[in-house]
Each structure stands twice: as C-alpha cells, then as structure tokens.
Scaffold this motif. Sequence first.
Motif, PDB file in Angstrom:
ATOM      1  N   LEU A 356      27.025  47.935  13.556  1.00 40.88           N
ATOM      2  CA  LEU A 356      27.701  46.837  13.874  1.00 40.88           C
ATOM      3  C   LEU A 356      27.387  45.937  12.651  1.00 40.88           C
ATOM      4  N   ASP A 357      28.062  44.780  12.390  1.00 41.42           N
ATOM      5  CA  ASP A 357      27.686  43.695  11.467  1.00 41.42           C
ATOM      6  C   ASP A 357      27.126  42.688  12.411  1.00 41.42           C
ATOM      7  N   ASP A 358      25.832  42.289  11.700  1.00 41.23           N
ATOM      8  CA  ASP A 358      25.035  41.529  12.417  1.00 41.23           C
ATOM      9  C   ASP A 358      25.341  39.960  12.634  1.00 41.23           C
ATOM     10  N   GLY A 359      26.460  39.680  11.948  1.00 38.07           N
ATOM     11  CA  GLY A 359      26.691  38.408  11.743  1.00 38.07           C
ATOM     12  C   GLY A 359      26.199  37.407  10.867  1.00 38.07           C
ATOM     13  N   GLY A 373      26.790  52.756  18.390  1.00 34.52           N
ATOM     14  CA  GLY A 373      27.759  52.375  18.334  1.00 34.52           C
ATOM     15  C   GLY A 373      28.325  51.460  19.216  1.00 34.52           C
ATOM     16  N   TYR A 374      28.926  50.514  18.856  1.00 33.30           N
ATOM     17  CA  TYR A 374      29.292  49.265  19.550  1.00 33.30           C
ATOM     18  C   TYR A 374      30.819  49.001  19.735  1.00 33.30           C
ATOM     19  N   TYR A 375      31.486  48.687  20.835  1.00 31.93           N
ATOM     20  CA  TYR A 375      32.810  48.564  20.824  1.00 31.93           C
ATOM     21  C   TYR A 375      32.938  47.377  21.919  1.00 31.93           C
ATOM     22  N   TRP A 376      33.849  46.349  21.334  1.00 32.67           N
ATOM     23  CA  TRP A 376      34.060  45.073  22.281  1.00 32.67           C
ATOM     24  C   TRP A 376      35.134  45.566  23.314  1.00 32.67           C
ATOM     25  N   SER A 377      34.588  44.801  24.626  1.00 28.03           N
ATOM     26  CA  SER A 377      35.705  44.699  25.724  1.00 28.03           C
ATOM     27  C   SER A 377      36.181  43.339  25.620  1.00 28.03           C
ATOM     28  N   SER A 378      37.193  43.143  26.543  1.00 26.88           N
ATOM     29  CA  SER A 378      38.128  41.689  26.514  1.00 26.88           C
ATOM     30  C   SER A 378      37.133  40.798  27.173  1.00 26.88           C
ATOM     31  N   ILE A 404      29.196  36.786  17.730  1.00 25.67           N
ATOM     32  CA  ILE A 404      29.395  36.541  16.308  1.00 25.67           C
ATOM     33  C   ILE A 404      29.142  37.840  15.469  1.00 25.67           C
ATOM     34  N   ASP A 405      28.752  38.741  16.348  1.00 28.48           N
ATOM     35  CA  ASP A 405      28.426  40.007  15.715  1.00 28.48           C
ATOM     36  C   ASP A 405      29.916  40.753  15.352  1.00 28.48           C
TER      37      ASP A 405
END
Length: 415
Positions: A356-359, A373-378, A404-405
């Motif tokens: 991820l991009d740590d913001g 791995g990190y994947y957004w939910s809604s 913010i990540d």
Amino acid sequence: MLAVLAFSACSSNSDEGSGQQFWTVTLQASMDDATSRALSEGASNVITASFAVNDEVVVVDADGSTIVGILRADAAGVNTTLKGSLNVASLANGEVVTLRYRSATATYDGQVGTLAGISTGQDYAEGTLTVSTKSPLTFTADNVTLSAKQSITKFSFTAGGNSVNVETFGIAATGLVQSIATNATEAVGPVTGTLATASADVYVALRNNSGEKQTYSFMVKGGDGHWYTGTKKANLENGKNYTASVTLTQLPALTNESAEGTIGVVGNLPAIVVNFSGTKKAVALMNVGALCPEAYGSYYTFANRASGLSNGWYVPEQLELGALVAKSNAWGAQNGVNGRTFTIGSNSLFFPAGGLDDGDNVPADLWQVSVLGYYWSSLSASDTMAYCLSFGSSSISTLSDYKIDGLSIRPFHAL
C-alpha cells in the motif's frame, strides 16, 4: 548487440592543483549492432543501431551508490566521441566502475510497442572499466564493451486465423524483469504497454535472466474492443532480436447463465464468474489501473476508491470480500509475482500482493510490496478507517485501514 567504446585521450585536467576531483574524459566510441536511441529494422528483421547526438552514458561507482558522471555523444552515427566530466571523489584505485548507456536505471514497464519507444524508454546496455589511477583519471584498459541488457521481440498476434491489432498488452513470466535500480537490483514483474494506434506489429523489450525456457502469458486488448489471452514458451537471451507469432483466444461475453469459474468479458473488462451463496457476480481478473492479472495497478485513498470505475463496475462490499475469503485460496507466486490465488470452479483468480501507499504524500513510496496485499471495500469503519481485504503469506481476512492510505481496488460487476 554490443557497443564498443575505444578509449583515447583518457582524461585531462578540468582544474588546477592537487586533490582534484573532476576530470574531463574524452572517449572515441563506435557501435557494433548495439542498442541505441536510433533503432531501425532492416532485412530479415535485423535491428541496426547508431548513436544520436547527446546520447548519454552514465558512469556509476562499484556499489551503485553514486553516479560518478555522464558522458555524451557529440555526433550522430556509428562512430562518435563521448565527452563528459567525472567526479573521482568516491572512486579508488582498482575500483570497477559501470558504464550504462542511456540511464543509470531501467524500466521495462509502460512500453508503447514501437522501436522508437524502446529507443527512448527501454534501450539499456552496460559495461565495466577498472580505475588505474584517480589523478589523473586513467583506466587499466583502452576500451570497454557495452552489452545490451534486454532482447527485442517483434510480436504478431492472431485469433481464429485472423490478425489482431493490439491496443494494450500485458506480458508476465517467471524471471521477467520489470525494472533495474541504480545499484543494479532487479525488480521482477509483468511488462505492460499501450499503443498510440492499434497495430498488428508490436515491438517489446524484454529482460529475463533465468537462462531457462519460460511460459509467457499474454493479456491483449484489441483495437476491436475484444480481450484476448494466450501463452508462448521461449528462452530469451539479452542482446538478441526475435520475431514471434502468438496465437490468442478471444474471451467470450459473460452472462448470468455462465457457470462459476467461467472467464470472459463483462463491462469491457476480463472477469471470472463467482457464486456468492446463490448470487453470481463477476470479479475482474485485474486491479483497477492494471493491464494484466500480475500487475499491481493504481493505488487509491478511500475517498477516491471509485475513481476509474465505469460500465457497471463497483467497489465490493465488505461482505462480498468476506465471501471471497471463504473460497479456497493459497499464498504463492503467479509468473514470479507474490499474491493470493482463489480457486473458482475449474479456474483461478489471482490477487497480487501490491502492498500500500502509506499516505505520506511521497510518490511511489509503497509499503510491504510483494509481502502484503490490501484491497478496499466500500464500507467505512469510522471517520478515519474503512474496511478492506488484507492478506499475507500466512493469513487472509477483512479488517480496517486508514482512509488516507492508498490501496488497490479489485472491482465487482453484477451479472
């Protein structure tokens, strides 16, 4: 493809006095079927080369921590003179320095499918010299050979016996190099590209140091709007040119009648049918911003999570990601890229571990790439947190992360 640099008048003073750090170097250089900014194709698909004015050769110290200086070609042609000032402050007698044509680094991703694009973007060669004395700056040899560090392949693609004009492509294989850092560290991963105009002939620079025959996987979008997949086995050698014809299979349209595990196209993207407790959904084969399953794609804050989505694609709900986690899955590498593979019917669905991009607002400052791995939910968890899919080599779950990540997006689509 080799560039031979013949040294004459190795160095001269650029300032007076002892302790001098900068020396002006003049080298006579010639091309011997080398990669260069001026690439052209002749008979039998032989690629020839010559220097262009101001072509650069970057000089790097032994451990790759310091760029000693840049030499430039003062004339175009097969023969030229390279001139520049080198800083010997970080050098030592007997040290081996590396000379790199065009750039201290190399990036093979983001190609445009033409020889001209390779010339300005992926044309990369290197050689070495050993420092004899620092003051004046001299080398133990009178010449150096710059060897090309990639091959160039002219691809043509067919499907059902017809030629395919390529608009975008993604190529993945074990050992495929995506980039080279200044210290010569290689990052492996897929090579992707977008053509300005769809074409039947696609030129791609590829670097693979495995020394073995590998299976190259292709994801191609045609100028006709259709998506295609295919594979080709090859053992590519750096410095050589190839022609290759690849047979592709056009992906079919997906509907609610498609069985679980069927791979096809819906909403203009390749996807696989997944059955979630009796409700079928299509899950994209690629992250948003990616051109093949192994590519990380783009990173989005929670506020921008729907950016780039259209044609019915949406960010999945937390429960949908949780239902996906319940499917059989395992950590492993696909074409050399770490991630999680989900078994869906008779096929599989791959999620790369793009970190991820740590913001912190530092461009391309990614955390735990190839590890997590990190994947957004809604779904929001609080004012500052939101739910996401998270996985590593030993675990997978849905949890929350800071909004913010920058996380990856794997979109879903109704059938």
